[in-house]
Scaffold this motif. Structure first.
Motif, mmCIF file in Angstrom:
data_model
loop_
_atom_site.group_PDB
_atom_site.id
_atom_site.type_symbol
_atom_site.label_atom_id
_atom_site.label_comp_id
_atom_site.label_asym_id
_atom_site.label_seq_id
_atom_site.Cartn_x
_atom_site.Cartn_y
_atom_site.Cartn_z
ATOM 1 N N TYR A 338 0.832 -1.210 0.000
ATOM 2 C CA TYR A 338 0.000 0.000 0.000
ATOM 3 C C TYR A 338 0.865 1.258 0.000
ATOM 4 C CZ TYR A 338 0.875 0.381 5.072
ATOM 5 O OH TYR A 338 1.472 0.496 6.308
ATOM 6 N N MET A 339 2.107 1.171 0.501
ATOM 7 C CA MET A 339 3.031 2.303 0.455
ATOM 8 C C MET A 339 3.850 2.281 -0.833
ATOM 9 S SD MET A 339 4.289 2.851 4.416
ATOM 10 C CE MET A 339 4.757 1.184 4.834
ATOM 11 N N ASN A 340 4.311 1.101 -1.236
ATOM 12 C CA ASN A 340 5.102 0.988 -2.472
ATOM 13 C C ASN A 340 4.352 1.567 -3.664
ATOM 14 O OD1 ASN A 340 7.140 -0.315 -1.114
ATOM 15 N ND2 ASN A 340 6.603 -2.370 -1.795
ATOM 16 N N ASP A 405 -5.033 0.898 3.964
ATOM 17 C CA ASP A 405 -5.615 1.619 2.840
ATOM 18 C C ASP A 405 -4.575 2.543 2.217
ATOM 19 O OD1 ASP A 405 -8.719 3.528 2.514
ATOM 20 O OD2 ASP A 405 -7.100 3.165 1.103
ATOM 21 N N SER A 406 -4.283 2.373 0.926
ATOM 22 C CA SER A 406 -3.263 3.187 0.265
ATOM 23 C C SER A 406 -3.672 4.654 0.184
ATOM 24 C CB SER A 406 -2.978 2.645 -1.143
ATOM 25 O OG SER A 406 -4.153 2.644 -1.931
ATOM 26 N N SER A 407 -4.972 4.956 0.056
ATOM 27 C CA SER A 407 -5.395 6.360 -0.016
ATOM 28 C C SER A 407 -5.218 7.048 1.329
ATOM 29 C CB SER A 407 -6.854 6.469 -0.485
ATOM 30 O OG SER A 407 -7.754 6.093 0.523
ATOM 31 N N GLU A 408 -5.420 6.308 2.426
ATOM 32 C CA GLU A 408 -5.176 6.884 3.747
ATOM 33 C C GLU A 408 -3.692 7.145 3.957
ATOM 34 O OE1 GLU A 408 -8.860 4.516 5.816
ATOM 35 O OE2 GLU A 408 -6.929 4.583 6.854
ATOM 36 N N PHE A 409 -2.865 6.243 3.488
ATOM 37 C CA PHE A 409 -1.428 6.484 3.607
ATOM 38 C C PHE A 409 -1.024 7.726 2.819
ATOM 39 C CE2 PHE A 409 2.746 5.955 1.503
ATOM 40 C CZ PHE A 409 3.543 6.165 2.619
ATOM 41 N N LEU A 410 -1.559 7.869 1.617
ATOM 42 C CA LEU A 410 -1.237 9.039 0.806
ATOM 43 C C LEU A 410 -1.677 10.322 1.506
ATOM 44 C CD1 LEU A 410 -0.263 10.334 -1.838
ATOM 45 C CD2 LEU A 410 -2.519 9.882 -2.807
ATOM 46 N N GLY A 411 -2.892 10.325 2.071
ATOM 47 C CA GLY A 411 -3.371 11.502 2.783
ATOM 48 C C GLY A 411 -2.513 11.833 3.984
ATOM 49 N N SER A 472 -8.201 0.001 9.894
ATOM 50 C CA SER A 472 -7.965 1.268 9.204
ATOM 51 C C SER A 472 -9.265 1.835 8.690
ATOM 52 C CB SER A 472 -6.985 1.074 8.040
ATOM 53 O OG SER A 472 -7.492 0.120 7.163
ATOM 54 N N PRO A 473 -9.420 3.181 8.731
ATOM 55 C CA PRO A 473 -10.652 3.789 8.207
ATOM 56 C C PRO A 473 -10.854 3.457 6.745
ATOM 57 C CG PRO A 473 -9.352 5.364 9.470
ATOM 58 C CD PRO A 473 -8.506 4.160 9.259
ATOM 59 N N ARG A 474 -12.072 3.621 6.299
ATOM 60 C CA ARG A 474 -12.467 3.142 4.983
ATOM 61 C C ARG A 474 -12.429 4.227 3.921
ATOM 62 N NH1 ARG A 474 -10.855 -1.198 6.433
ATOM 63 N NH2 ARG A 474 -11.965 -2.218 8.105
ATOM 64 N N PRO A 475 -12.399 3.817 2.671
ATOM 65 C CA PRO A 475 -12.492 4.807 1.609
ATOM 66 C C PRO A 475 -13.758 5.629 1.764
ATOM 67 C CG PRO A 475 -11.973 2.643 0.715
ATOM 68 C CD PRO A 475 -12.312 2.454 2.164
#
Length: 750
Positions: A338-340, A405-411, A472-475
């Protein structure tokens, strides 16, 4: 009163009638010894501004009303006590700004008649009022209100001649923006309106001195702008001929100022050119240069003493060097896909990654990312270990070896980077927890994670344990750095199944900063309008976003959705009924309403999160919707009119989720760099084709889409020689270590 930060407009379209207003004002003017109570006076003045903003007709048609309005306002200001006078003037300017700062209002130029409350002979008072409005308007995200208001004032200048003080007010507003160093707004809006302002000199007889002063101030301030010269070049010959044909003193003065300023502009732009570039410039503007040579420049124009506008925080110029052909993958350190996947997408966001490696080598967290990016650009190996970077940027509430969640990591990453953009890496202690600008949101998410009944656990390839669930929180939740409007709009069946969540909203001042590189790349502004269906009053608010989270509308089985359709659905009108009723101030209670959204400021890089998941209460997991979907390679944002030229985007990267639930599965990335697509599957990188995006199997769904605005050049990675010396040494040491490791392995082979 002050201009409100969020609810900039609150008005009623049906309560005010132009005819009734005229009758009321005339009645009041016929009773010079009577004035309503102070609170009623304030309301009357606001109603006048509101009614004028919606008026239709030309100056001749509105003349009777405008005369009555001027007489009424002047009498009020000259009669009431000074404390009430201040409140009335403030209320008028407040309401006036609420209309000119709304890009959708099309406020009638007749509204400018209320500026009579300002003494045009007192330039300092006018400038003070302009400063006040700029200060209030600057609280809005990305100066959106300032941009809209300046554009409206320019429009009035070339459409309307019924307000003598309008030019003085516009010049004061420009000077107030200059004092606040809002050159980005001044340049953008002025260039957009320059050709029409310039053509106002085509009829010098009707041109007021104050309007001419604004035009010359803008021209002189833009004398270093090639784009400004491009806008007026087709009209120079016509304007100069018409001014020269009139022998009057006023026309001769205008002519001399135009010749002086344009000559200075041409000379300034020629200064930095040599050889072929200079010849090309002279060829391109040969007609303009010939027209100017027919007149003698005095070189003494007072407007040339105005400092030229220069945009601050200009983004790093694209480096035109060839990137290495080798594509480097990232080792998976235990469900870190999810980070890569996110880092591979950010690497090919070239303006961003280039800025990181060239400009942020001494900034906490940024420097760690710069080292990773530099190695991804210039490593001689095809597999990198990102552990040094991930161990300092992984959200503290993300558990090791679990899928997240990759979008949470990005945020979270964006918020972390923005919080330290202006810090120093010298002696920085990475063992201490990061302090985030929007830490309240992070604490809330961390709290939810800490109190979940069980932590998430999964197999990287989808073998999730049935007795565990993700924490982890959801999309669609308001994760750090995500759109504050991420709640709009899940389909009812999905909302009904989702567990209740408290909506979190980041403080706007902490979210969007003028000096933030993160927001200059990924930040945009949403314009939300809510209209009461009972009395038709409306309110306008602005919110900032770094991504848009797109929900799926309810459609028949087999319907094919598209990214473009989801964007249009996101911005479409939405009924607010039942528990979602709108509290209408005009009605004084909860009412049904309609809400719609437009993009007021478009980001350079648009990030879209497709809300592909729904909560399954029986399984206690987020299962995937797996709709039939077309992923557009080009999209157009629904924008306000002023942003129409910056609404087109092209896809360059997509983070794919493979699996049937969010708690399990695998992330990888399809990304385009130097016109070539690749698949980045952790440490395995292979050539790909953009057609693969719409040919994936049913369980592999694009989750985060990265689009580049079409006016942004893609650019290439900086060469090794262009890296800062310390970063060059780090990359060379890394490559040397790799060579020695390989050599030792060969020597120890049996």
């Amino acid at each position: 009163m002050a201009v409100k930060k969020h609810e900039l407009v609150h008005d009623n379209r049906n309560q005010l009638d132009l005819t009734a207003l005229v009758q009321y004002i005339q009645l009041m003017n016929e009773q010079p010894n009577y004035l309503p109570p102070p609170n009623e006076l304030v309301k009357n003045c606001q109603d006048i501004v509101k009614c004028l903003a919606r008026a239709t007709g030309n100056e001749e048609q509105l003349w009777e009303l405008l005369q009555s309005v001027e007489e009424f306002i002047v009498r009020i200001v000259n009669t009431v006590h000074s404390s009430i006078r201040h409140e009335i003037i403030t209320a008028i300017l407040d309401k006036f700004y609420s209309f000119i700062s709304d890009p959708q209002s099309d406020a009638c130029p007749a509204t400018s008649v209320v500026l009579i409350v300002l003494d045009s002979s007192d330039h300092e008072a006018t400038l003070s009022a302009a400063r006040w409005l700029v200060q209030q308007g600057d609280n809005g995200p990305a100066g959106a209100g300032l941009r809209a208001s300046l554009s409206c004032l320019y429009r009035w200048m070339y459409e309307w001649h019924g307000t003598p003080a309008l030019g003085d007010w516009v010049l004061a507003y420009i000077k107030a923006l200059e004092e606040n160093e809002r050159y980005d707004i001044l340049i953008e809006v002025s260039v957009d309106n320059l050709s029409r302002l310039f053509l106002a000199m085509d009829a010098p007889i009707g041109l007021r001195q104050s309007v001419a002063d604004v035009i010359f101030h803008v021209l002189a301030s833009l004398r270093e702008s090639t784009e400004a010269l491009d806008r007026i070049a087709p009209h120079v010959g016509r304007v100069l001929v018409n001014l020269a044909a009139d022998s009057g003193q006023w026309s001769r003065q205008l002519l001399q100022n135009v010749v002086d300023i344009l000559t200075a502009m041409v000379d300034r732009l020629l200064e930095g050119l040599k050889g072929e570039a200079q010849d090309m410039f002279k060829d391109k503007y040969a007609d303009v240069i010939l027209c100017l040579e027919r007149h003698m420049a005095s070189r003494g124009c007072r407007f040339l003493q105005v400092p030229p506008w220069r945009a601050r925080n200009v983004c790093l110029a694209t480096v035109n060097t060839h990137a290495p052909m080798r594509k480097v993958g990232l080792l998976n350190l235990g469900n870190t896909c999810y980070m890569n996947s996110v880092m591979q997408a950010l690497l090919v966001t070239r303006q961003f990654s280039t800025h990181v490696v060239l400009k942020m080598t001494a900034v906490p967290y940024w420097s760690k990312m710069g080292v990773l990016f530099a190695k991804m650009m210039h490593s001689i190996t095809t597999k990198l270990n990102p552990d040094e970077f991930f161990k300092v940027v992984k959200p503290p509430f993300f558990t090791r070896d679990n899928q997240h969640d990759s979008s949470e990591f990005l945020g979270y990453l964006f918020e972390l980077l923005q919080s330290y953009e202006h810090g120093s890496d010298r002696n920085f202690d990475y063992s201490r927890p990061a302090v985030l600008a929007g830490s309240s949101r992070m604490r809330a998410i961390a709290h939810a994670a800490a109190h979940a009944s069980q932590s998430s656990s999964d197999n990287e390839h989808g073998d999730a344990s049935p007795n565990r669930r993700s924490v982890s929180p959801r999309p669609g939740s308001s994760a750090a750095g995500s759109s504050s409007s991420g709640h709009k709009r899940s389909s009812p069946e999905h909302e009904a199944l989702a567990p209740p969540k408290k909506r979190l909203r980041m403080n706007e001042a902490a979210f969007l900063r003028r000096d933030s590189f993160i927001d200059s790349m990924f930040g945009g502004v949403l314009l939300t309008r809510v209209e009461c269906t009972e009395c038709h009053s409306s309110s306008l608010s602005r919110d900032v976003f770094r991504d848009l989270q797109l929900a799926f509308p309810e459609k028949p089985e087999g319907w094919q959705h598209s990214v473009q359709n989801l964007l249009e659905y996101y911005c479409s009108k939405e009924r607010l009924t039942g528990e979602n009723q709108y509290e209408c101030r005009d009605c004084g209670g909860l009412r049904d309403a309609e809400r719609s959204v437009l993009i007021e400021t478009t980001p350079k890089y648009l990030i879209l999160v497709l809300k592909n998941f729904k909560f399954e209460p029986k399984l206690q997991v987020q299962t995937k919707l797996m709709h039939s979907m077309y992923h557009n390679h080009t999209v157009t944002l629904p924008t306000v009119r002023s942003q129409a030229e910056h609404a087109a985007y092209t896809l360059y990267a997509a983070v794919i989720h493979a699996g049937t639930t969010l708690d399990s599965g695998h992330y990888y990335t399809l990304a385009k760099d130097n016109d070539q697509w690749h698949m980045y599957n952790d440490d395995a990188v292979s050539a790909a084709d953009e057609a693969q995006l719409n040919g994936l199997n049913r369980s592999s769904t694009p989750y985060i889409l990265f689009y580049r605005r079409t006016d942004i050049e893609e650019g290439t990675a900086p060469s090794m020689e262009e890296l800062p010396p310390k970063l060059q040494e780090t990359v060379m040491a890394h490559n040397k270590h790799y060579v020695e490791t390989v050599r030792k392995m060969r020597l120890t082979r049996p």
